[in-house]
Design an enzyme around this catalytic site. Sequence first.
Site, PDB file in Angstrom:
ATOM      1  N   SER A 107      46.454  57.832  -4.073  1.00 14.81           N
ATOM      2  CA  SER A 107      45.986  58.946  -3.258  1.00 14.81           C
ATOM      3  C   SER A 107      46.315  58.692  -1.783  1.00 14.81           C
ATOM      4  O   SER A 107      47.488  58.640  -1.417  1.00 14.81           O
ATOM      5  CB  SER A 107      44.489  59.154  -3.514  1.00 14.81           C
ATOM      6  OG  SER A 107      44.040  60.380  -2.979  1.00 14.81           O
ATOM      7  N   ASP A 159      45.254  67.909 -11.872  1.00 19.04           N
ATOM      8  CA  ASP A 159      44.832  67.472 -10.543  1.00 19.04           C
ATOM      9  C   ASP A 159      44.599  68.688  -9.640  1.00 19.04           C
ATOM     10  O   ASP A 159      45.545  69.407  -9.302  1.00 19.04           O
ATOM     11  CB  ASP A 159      45.899  66.559  -9.933  1.00 19.04           C
ATOM     12  CG  ASP A 159      45.421  65.854  -8.675  1.00 19.04           C
ATOM     13  OD1 ASP A 159      44.447  66.315  -8.072  1.00 19.04           O
ATOM     14  OD2 ASP A 159      46.041  64.834  -8.317  1.00 19.04           O
ATOM     15  N   HIS A 190      42.768  63.914 -10.788  1.00 18.03           N
ATOM     16  CA  HIS A 190      43.175  63.105  -9.644  1.00 18.03           C
ATOM     17  C   HIS A 190      42.863  61.625  -9.866  1.00 18.03           C
ATOM     18  O   HIS A 190      43.502  60.762  -9.263  1.00 18.03           O
ATOM     19  CB  HIS A 190      42.471  63.603  -8.377  1.00 18.03           C
ATOM     20  CG  HIS A 190      43.086  63.086  -7.115  1.00 18.03           C
ATOM     21  ND1 HIS A 190      44.375  63.416  -6.707  1.00 18.03           N
ATOM     22  CD2 HIS A 190      42.614  62.229  -6.155  1.00 18.03           C
ATOM     23  CE1 HIS A 190      44.650  62.812  -5.569  1.00 18.03           C
ATOM     24  NE2 HIS A 190      43.602  62.078  -5.222  1.00 18.03           N
TER      25      HIS A 190
END
Length: 209
Positions: A107, A159, A190
Amino acid sequence: MDFKPMQYVYEAVGNPAAYTLLLLHGTGGNERDLLPLAKSLGKGFNVLSLRGNVQEHGMPRFFRRLGMGVFDEEDVHFRTHEMVHFLEKLAVTEGFDINKLVAVGYSNGANIAGAVLILYPELLAGAVLFRPMQPLSGIEDSFETQRQAPVFMSSGKQDGTVDPAATAAYAALLSSNGFKVSAVEIPAGHNLVQQDVTLAAEWIKDNFQ
Protein backbone atom coordinates in the site's frame (compact mmCIF):
# COMPACT_ATOMS: atom_id res chain seq x y z
CA MET A 1 17.83 19.60 2.37
CA ASP A 2 16.55 18.96 5.88
CA PHE A 3 16.54 15.17 5.69
CA LYS A 4 15.73 13.23 8.85
CA PRO A 5 17.04 9.75 9.74
CA MET A 6 14.56 6.89 9.74
CA GLN A 7 13.81 4.26 12.36
CA TYR A 8 14.65 0.79 11.10
CA VAL A 9 15.36 -2.85 11.83
CA TYR A 10 18.24 -4.55 10.04
CA GLU A 11 18.88 -8.28 10.11
CA ALA A 12 22.05 -9.39 8.33
CA VAL A 13 22.32 -12.87 6.89
CA GLY A 14 26.13 -12.96 7.02
CA ASN A 15 26.74 -13.16 3.26
CA PRO A 16 28.43 -10.12 1.65
CA ALA A 17 26.92 -11.06 -1.72
CA ALA A 18 23.34 -11.33 -0.43
CA TYR A 19 20.43 -9.29 -1.69
CA THR A 20 18.61 -7.15 0.87
CA LEU A 21 14.83 -7.12 1.17
CA LEU A 22 13.75 -3.53 1.84
CA LEU A 23 10.44 -3.75 3.72
CA LEU A 24 8.07 -0.77 3.48
CA HIS A 25 4.87 -0.87 5.55
CA GLY A 26 1.38 0.42 4.84
CA THR A 27 -0.39 3.31 6.57
CA GLY A 28 -0.33 2.87 10.34
CA GLY A 29 2.35 0.20 10.25
CA ASN A 30 5.90 0.35 11.51
CA GLU A 31 9.32 -1.17 10.95
CA ARG A 32 8.24 -4.49 12.51
CA ASP A 33 5.00 -5.05 10.59
CA LEU A 34 6.42 -6.88 7.58
CA LEU A 35 9.21 -8.84 9.29
CA PRO A 36 7.09 -12.05 9.42
CA LEU A 37 6.35 -11.60 5.71
CA ALA A 38 10.06 -11.52 4.87
CA LYS A 39 10.50 -15.01 6.31
CA SER A 40 7.82 -16.28 3.94
CA LEU A 41 9.36 -14.68 0.86
CA GLY A 42 12.63 -16.58 0.89
CA LYS A 43 15.84 -17.37 2.75
CA GLY A 44 19.34 -16.01 2.35
CA PHE A 45 18.39 -12.34 2.27
CA ASN A 46 19.39 -9.49 4.51
CA VAL A 47 16.25 -7.81 5.82
CA LEU A 48 15.95 -4.04 6.22
CA SER A 49 12.63 -2.64 7.39
CA LEU A 50 11.95 1.10 7.62
CA ARG A 51 9.38 3.22 9.41
CA GLY A 52 7.90 6.14 7.49
CA ASN A 53 8.78 9.61 8.76
CA VAL A 54 5.31 11.13 8.25
CA GLN A 55 2.47 11.00 10.78
CA GLU A 56 -1.20 11.01 9.77
CA HIS A 57 -3.41 11.18 12.89
CA GLY A 58 -0.71 9.29 14.76
CA MET A 59 -0.25 6.67 12.02
CA PRO A 60 3.17 6.38 10.34
CA ARG A 61 3.29 6.88 6.59
CA PHE A 62 6.07 7.38 4.05
CA PHE A 63 4.59 10.57 2.58
CA ARG A 64 1.64 12.90 3.10
CA ARG A 65 -1.63 12.67 1.25
CA LEU A 66 -4.28 15.33 0.64
CA GLY A 67 -7.16 12.87 0.78
CA MET A 68 -7.95 9.20 0.15
CA GLY A 69 -6.01 8.29 -2.98
CA VAL A 70 -4.79 11.89 -3.47
CA PHE A 71 -1.08 12.25 -2.81
CA ASP A 72 0.92 15.33 -1.85
CA GLU A 73 3.30 14.93 -4.77
CA GLU A 74 5.72 17.57 -3.54
CA ASP A 75 6.07 15.54 -0.35
CA VAL A 76 6.39 12.32 -2.38
CA HIS A 77 9.44 13.84 -4.07
CA PHE A 78 10.97 15.07 -0.80
CA ARG A 79 10.37 11.85 1.14
CA THR A 80 11.69 9.69 -1.69
CA HIS A 81 14.93 11.69 -1.82
CA GLU A 82 15.09 11.57 1.99
CA MET A 83 14.71 7.79 2.04
CA VAL A 84 17.27 7.15 -0.70
CA HIS A 85 19.75 9.46 1.04
CA PHE A 86 19.21 7.47 4.24
CA LEU A 87 19.63 4.14 2.44
CA GLU A 88 22.89 5.22 0.84
CA LYS A 89 24.34 6.19 4.23
CA LEU A 90 22.93 3.09 5.96
CA ALA A 91 24.47 0.77 3.36
CA VAL A 92 27.89 1.96 4.50
CA THR A 93 27.02 1.76 8.20
CA GLU A 94 25.43 -1.70 8.08
CA GLY A 95 27.56 -3.12 5.27
CA PHE A 96 24.96 -4.20 2.70
CA ASP A 97 25.26 -3.74 -1.08
CA ILE A 98 23.16 -0.73 -2.12
CA ASN A 99 22.98 -2.21 -5.63
CA LYS A 100 21.24 -5.35 -4.35
CA LEU A 101 18.13 -3.83 -2.77
CA VAL A 102 14.79 -5.50 -3.50
CA ALA A 103 11.93 -3.35 -2.22
CA VAL A 104 8.87 -5.11 -0.78
CA GLY A 105 6.12 -2.58 -0.17
CA TYR A 106 2.47 -2.80 0.83
CA SER A 107 0.00 0.00 0.00
CA ASN A 108 1.70 3.26 1.08
CA GLY A 109 4.99 1.35 1.24
CA ALA A 110 4.46 0.09 -2.31
CA ASN A 111 3.85 3.66 -3.40
CA ILE A 112 7.10 5.04 -1.97
CA ALA A 113 8.89 2.07 -3.61
CA GLY A 114 7.23 3.06 -6.88
CA ALA A 115 8.45 6.62 -6.40
CA VAL A 116 11.99 5.24 -6.07
CA LEU A 117 11.53 3.35 -9.35
CA ILE A 118 10.49 6.60 -11.04
CA LEU A 119 12.94 9.05 -9.46
CA TYR A 120 15.90 6.64 -9.10
CA PRO A 121 15.24 4.13 -11.90
CA GLU A 122 18.68 2.50 -11.65
CA LEU A 123 18.76 2.05 -7.86
CA LEU A 124 16.62 -0.98 -7.04
CA ALA A 125 17.51 -4.49 -8.14
CA GLY A 126 13.78 -5.27 -8.08
CA ALA A 127 10.51 -4.44 -6.38
CA VAL A 128 7.44 -6.24 -5.02
CA LEU A 129 4.48 -3.86 -5.00
CA PHE A 130 1.42 -5.09 -3.10
CA ARG A 131 -1.74 -3.00 -3.82
CA PRO A 132 0.17 -0.15 -5.47
CA MET A 133 -1.03 3.18 -6.82
CA GLN A 134 0.97 5.36 -9.18
CA PRO A 135 2.66 7.85 -6.83
CA LEU A 136 3.49 10.63 -9.28
CA SER A 137 1.67 12.10 -12.27
CA GLY A 138 2.97 13.73 -15.44
CA ILE A 139 6.16 11.67 -15.45
CA GLU A 140 5.55 9.52 -18.52
CA ASP A 141 8.65 10.72 -20.39
CA SER A 142 10.82 11.76 -17.47
CA PHE A 143 12.42 8.46 -16.49
CA GLU A 144 13.91 5.38 -18.06
CA THR A 145 15.94 2.45 -16.75
CA GLN A 146 18.84 0.75 -18.45
CA ARG A 147 19.00 -1.78 -15.63
CA GLN A 148 15.58 -3.20 -16.53
CA ALA A 149 14.90 -4.38 -13.00
CA PRO A 150 12.05 -6.86 -12.50
CA VAL A 151 8.90 -5.59 -10.77
CA PHE A 152 6.08 -7.70 -9.29
CA MET A 153 2.69 -5.99 -8.87
CA SER A 154 -0.23 -7.58 -7.03
CA SER A 155 -3.69 -6.01 -7.05
CA GLY A 156 -7.00 -7.16 -5.58
CA LYS A 157 -10.11 -7.55 -7.74
CA GLN A 158 -12.34 -6.38 -4.87
CA ASP A 159 -10.02 -3.57 -3.74
CA GLY A 160 -12.17 -0.52 -3.08
CA THR A 161 -9.10 1.69 -2.64
CA VAL A 162 -7.34 1.16 -5.97
CA ASP A 163 -8.89 1.43 -9.44
CA PRO A 164 -7.89 -1.69 -11.46
CA ALA A 165 -7.68 0.37 -14.65
CA ALA A 166 -5.25 2.75 -12.96
CA THR A 167 -3.12 -0.17 -11.81
CA ALA A 168 -3.00 -1.55 -15.36
CA ALA A 169 -1.95 1.86 -16.67
CA TYR A 170 0.74 2.08 -13.99
CA ALA A 171 2.10 -1.34 -14.94
CA ALA A 172 2.14 -0.30 -18.60
CA LEU A 173 3.98 2.92 -17.69
CA LEU A 174 6.72 1.03 -15.84
CA SER A 175 7.00 -1.48 -18.68
CA SER A 176 7.27 1.23 -21.32
CA ASN A 177 10.15 2.81 -19.40
CA GLY A 178 12.21 -0.37 -19.25
CA PHE A 179 11.12 -2.31 -16.16
CA LYS A 180 10.24 -5.99 -16.51
CA VAL A 181 6.79 -6.01 -14.95
CA SER A 182 4.85 -9.07 -13.78
CA ALA A 183 1.34 -7.95 -12.79
CA VAL A 184 -1.26 -10.22 -11.20
CA GLU A 185 -4.82 -9.62 -10.06
CA ILE A 186 -6.16 -11.88 -7.34
CA PRO A 187 -9.60 -12.37 -5.74
CA ALA A 188 -9.06 -10.16 -2.69
CA GLY A 189 -9.60 -6.67 -1.32
CA HIS A 190 -6.93 -4.23 -0.18
CA ASN A 191 -5.59 -6.52 2.55
CA LEU A 192 -2.84 -9.00 1.80
CA VAL A 193 -3.81 -12.66 1.48
CA GLN A 194 -1.80 -15.87 1.26
CA GLN A 195 -1.94 -15.90 -2.54
CA ASP A 196 -0.05 -12.58 -2.59
CA VAL A 197 2.72 -14.07 -0.49
CA THR A 198 2.88 -17.33 -2.45
CA LEU A 199 3.09 -15.62 -5.84
CA ALA A 200 5.62 -13.06 -4.62
CA ALA A 201 7.80 -15.80 -3.11
CA GLU A 202 7.78 -17.69 -6.41
CA TRP A 203 8.70 -14.51 -8.28
CA ILE A 204 11.55 -13.75 -5.86
CA LYS A 205 12.87 -17.29 -6.22
CA ASP A 206 12.83 -16.98 -10.00
CA ASN A 207 14.63 -13.63 -10.02
CA PHE A 208 16.94 -13.50 -6.99
CA GLN A 209 17.76 -17.06 -5.83
